[in-house]
Design an enzyme around this catalytic site. Structure first.
Site: not given
Length: 247
Positions: A35, A56-57, A157, A161
């Protein structure tokens, strides 16, 4: 090393859906909670079957490091990628490029970084390895809130997605020949930090099942998709939304 127990790496694991996934998988696997924030307390609460990592992704090096450290604990059987963010709803002409790019960078590019880093380790595990990505009901509807009007849809968003859904299908095709399955869970309105608690009752009234979903229910769906019981399922977007979208 965790006595060679199978390992599951979960991103966004410090809270909400990611934490619920970590708690569910920890019953049967060693779990790595990754995370942006510190998931140390959450891992401690799970017990000896968990390790917390921070990163961090959006940084591919962090994702690669997570995978390497997870692999040190045993064979990496599965990855559940739940890390994501949202921004306030605005008409798209009022949405700044920075807002757009920040959501895409975390939600879509972050998923790309995580998957790309994990594939070699999953390939090492072999047939039966699995990835589950988390998208959203909004990926199919074009608006993030039940009853949203045309003035504010969270286009950033929704688009991010929807990209996760397509990434899922592309990877499922790429990896099928190796017996690695890739699926996605698309939650509907959920209890959690993305929806202020003051709005839960209003939103629940719009859900056919009469309530919001719980993170634990998404965790059960992810667990199923990673399990041998889902051995013939890949490239699937599993809707868990209380009946708010039926397709």
């Amino acid at each position: 090393m965790s006595d060679n127990r199978e390992v599951v790496l979960i991103s966004g694991a410090a809270s909400n859906i990611g934490l619920a996934c970590a708690q569910r998988f920890a019953r049967d696997h060693f779990v790595v909670l990754a995370d942006l924030g510190d998931a140390g307390q959450q891992a401690q609460a799970i017990g000896g079957n968990a390790l917390a990592l921070q990163g961090d992704v959006t940084n591919p090096d962090d994702c690669a490091q997570w995978v390497a450290q997870a692999r040190n604990e045993g064979p990496l059987k599965a990855v559940v990628h739940s890390a994501g963010i949202t921004k306030p709803a605005k008409p798209i002409e009022q949405t700044s490029l920075e807002e757009w790019e920040s959501v895409i960078r975390v939600n879509l590019t972050g998923a790309f970084n995580m998957c790309r880093a994990a594939i070699p380790a999953l390939r090492e595990y072999g047939p039966g390895a699995a990835m589950v990505l988390v998208s959203s009901r909004a990926s199919k509807t074009g608006f993030a809130a039940l009853g949203a009007n045309s003035g504010a849809t969270k286009a950033h968003y929704c688009a991010s997605k929807a990209g996760v859904n397509s990434l899922t299908k592309s990877l499922a095709v790429e990896l099928a020949v190796e017996g690695i399955r890739v699926n996605c869970v698309a939650p509907g309105p959920m209890e959690g930090t993305m929806i202020p608690q003051a709005q839960w009752g209003t939103l629940a009234a719009k859900v056919p099942l009469g309530r919001l979903g719980k993170p634990e229910e998404i965790a059960e769906a992810a667990y199923f998709l990673c399990s041998p019981k889902a051995a013939f399922i890949t490239g699937h977007i599993l809707d868990v939304n209380g009946g708010t979208l039926m397709d």
